[in-house]
Design a protein around this motif. Structure first.
Motif, PDB file in Angstrom:
ATOM      1  N   ILE A  38     -22.870   4.600  22.563  1.00 49.93           N
ATOM      2  CA  ILE A  38     -23.148   4.703  21.132  1.00 49.93           C
ATOM      3  C   ILE A  38     -23.967   5.962  20.901  1.00 49.93           C
ATOM      4  O   ILE A  38     -25.099   6.078  21.395  1.00 49.93           O
ATOM      5  CB  ILE A  38     -23.925   3.481  20.624  1.00 49.93           C
ATOM      6  N   SER A  39     -23.402   6.917  20.179  1.00 52.87           N
ATOM      7  CA  SER A  39     -24.106   8.153  19.866  1.00 52.87           C
ATOM      8  C   SER A  39     -24.824   7.987  18.534  1.00 52.87           C
ATOM      9  O   SER A  39     -24.194   7.710  17.510  1.00 52.87           O
ATOM     10  CB  SER A  39     -23.133   9.323  19.805  1.00 52.87           C
ATOM     11  N   THR A  40     -26.132   8.121  18.542  1.00 49.10           N
ATOM     12  CA  THR A  40     -26.912   7.957  17.320  1.00 49.10           C
ATOM     13  C   THR A  40     -26.885   9.242  16.505  1.00 49.10           C
ATOM     14  O   THR A  40     -26.527  10.308  16.999  1.00 49.10           O
ATOM     15  CB  THR A  40     -28.375   7.622  17.641  1.00 49.10           C
ATOM     16  N   ARG A  41     -27.290   9.142  15.279  1.00 43.45           N
ATOM     17  CA  ARG A  41     -27.573  10.355  14.520  1.00 43.45           C
ATOM     18  C   ARG A  41     -28.852  10.960  15.090  1.00 43.45           C
ATOM     19  O   ARG A  41     -29.491  10.386  15.956  1.00 43.45           O
ATOM     20  CB  ARG A  41     -27.763  10.004  13.049  1.00 43.45           C
ATOM     21  N   LYS A  42     -29.218  12.121  14.586  1.00 45.32           N
ATOM     22  CA  LYS A  42     -30.451  12.739  15.055  1.00 45.32           C
ATOM     23  C   LYS A  42     -31.628  11.830  14.717  1.00 45.32           C
ATOM     24  O   LYS A  42     -31.777  11.374  13.576  1.00 45.32           O
ATOM     25  CB  LYS A  42     -30.647  14.106  14.397  1.00 45.32           C
TER      26      LYS A  42
END
Length: 337
Positions: free
Chosen positions: A219-223
Motif C-alpha cells: 500500500i503506497s501512501t500519499r506524502k
C-alpha cells in the motif's frame, strides 16, 4: 557565529540532515541560514557560488558534491552523505548513472581537497572515503534523530488510520523513503510476494513522490506529514529496509527511535545502527528469502519485537540524538573559526 548551508532540495536524506542540524543549531546562540540553490546546479556545481552570497557569514557548511564551489577565505566544512562511487553499488547503476557519477567523483575530490574539514556520517563512509579518494582525515559525526518527535506512543495497540485497506489481522511492515534501487525498492514486491497475504507493507511517498509498486499486499501512501510519519512508524510491527547502500540510514534510525524492530541489509552503515539479533536482523544483500524468513520470525514473537524495540530506542538515546550531533558540530565549528 553565523553559518550558511547551501542546499539543493533533492528530496533525500541530505535535506533531512540539513534541517535536523539547523534545527539543533537554532536552539543555541548560533545563527544559521539555508540557502536553496536551483535544482539544475546539481549538474553544474561550479555555478552554485553565483546563487550563494557568503560574505556575511563565518563558516560555510556544504556537501561534497558542490562544496568546492563555495571555497573562499571562510572555513569550509563538507559532509559526505553517501558515496555514490562506492564500488559495491556499481553493478546496480545504469550506464547514464555511471557517466554522471564519474563526473561527481571529480567534484567530490575537489571538495575534499579544499575543505577545512570533511565529515563522514558513519564509520563505513569514513572508510570508503579513504578507499575511493585516498583521504584518511575525515571526522566521524553520526547523524542525529529528534528523539522528542520520533518516539513510541504512550497508548498501545493503535493501528494505522487506513485500517479500511489493511486487514486487521495482518502484520504491518513499513518502508519509509524513496523506493529506489539503491534502497532496495525493487526488492519490496519480491519480499511481499514471498510473505503472502497475511502481511501488509506500507510505503511512504518519501520526499519525492508516491511510489506504487506492483504487489497486492503493498500500500503506497500519499506524502505523509511529520505527525503521520511518526504515527505510521508506531503503528507498524516491523520496519523493513532492504537497502544496498546507505551513508547513515535516517529512516532506520527514526524507526528505532519509535521503538520498532528493523529488518535490513548487512551492508554499508546498517550494522552501525542495527545490532543483529538485538535490534532486528541483518540479511544478506538481495536475499529475498532471508528477508522474508526474518520477518516471519519477528511476526510470530510479539515479546521479541517489544524487546528489540526497547533496545533500539535506548540505542538511539545513547548514540544518535540530534542534541549529540549538534554539540559535535558546534565543537568543530569553534575550532575552525
Amino acid at each position: 557565529m553565523q553559518i550558511i548551508f547551501p542546499l539543493i532540495k533533492a528530496g533525500s536524506g541530505s535535506d533531512v540532515f540539513t534541517y535536523n542540524l539547523v534545527t539543533g543549531l537554532k536552539k543555541t546562540s548560533i545563527t544559521t541560514n539555508i540557502k536553496y540553490l536551483p535544482l539544475w546546479s546539481g549538474y553544474i556545481p561550479y555555478l552554485s557560488r553565483l546563487f550563494c552570497d557568503t560574505s556575511e557569514y563565518d563558516l560555510i557548511h556544504s556537501n561534497t558534491w558542490n562544496g568546492f564551489a563555495f571555497k573562499n577565505n571562510l572555513p569550509l566544512v563538507v559532509t559526505e552523505y553517501h558515496l555514490v562511487n562506492d564500488p559495491i553499488f556499481l553493478p546496480y547503476k545504469t550506464s547514464l548513472q555511471r557517466l554522471y557519477h564519474s563526473y561527481i567523483f571529480q567534484c567530490e575530490k575537489k571538495s575534499i581537497n579544499v575543505a577545512d574539514s570533511v565529515i563522514s556520517i558513519s564509520n563505513y563512509t569514513k572508510n570508503k572515503i579513504e578507499e575511493v579518494f585516498g583521504y584518511s582525515d575525515s571526522i566521524l559525526i553520526y547523524n542525529g534523530i529528534d528523539e522528542t518527535i520520533f518516539k513510541p506512543f504512550d497508548v498501545e495497540n493503535q493501528r494505522v488510520n487506513s485500517n479500511n485497506v489493511v486487514p486487521s489481522k495482518n502484520k504491518i511492515l513499513f518502508f519509509s523513503g524513496n523506493a529506489i534501487i539503491r534502497k532496495g525498492g525493487d526488492l519490496l514486491p519480491k519480499i511481499m510476494n514471498e510473505l503472502g497475504d497475511k502481511y501488509s507493507l506500507l510505503i511512504s511517498g518519501g520526499l519525492r513522490k508516491n511510489t506504487h509498486l506492483n504487489a497486492p499486499n503493498i500500500i503506497s501512501t500519499r506524502k505523509l506529514s511529520l505527525q503521520e510519519l511518526v504515527e505510521t512508524y508506531n503503528n507498524a510491527d516491523i520496519f523493513l529496509f532492504p537497502t544496498r547502500l546507505e551513508g547513515f540510514g535516517l529512516s532506520v534510525a527514526e524507526a528505532m527511535a519509535c521503538g520498532k524492530p528493523v529488518v535490513t541489509t548487512n551492508c554499508s552503515s546498517m550494522p552501525e545502527l542495527v545490532v543483529d539479533g538485538k535490534g532486528g536482523y541483518l540479511c544478506p544483500m538481495d536475499d529475498v528469502k532471508a528477508f522474508a524468513d526474518a520477518i516471519r520470525h519477528l511476526a510470530e514473537d510479539e515479546n521479541l519485537r517489544k524487546k528489540m524495540g526497547i533496545f533500539n530506542r535506548q540505542r538511539i538515546l545513547d548514540m544518535f540524538t540530534i542534541g549529540r550531533m549538534t554539540n559535535e558540530y558546534i565543537r568543530l565549528y569553534r575550532k575552525l573559526i
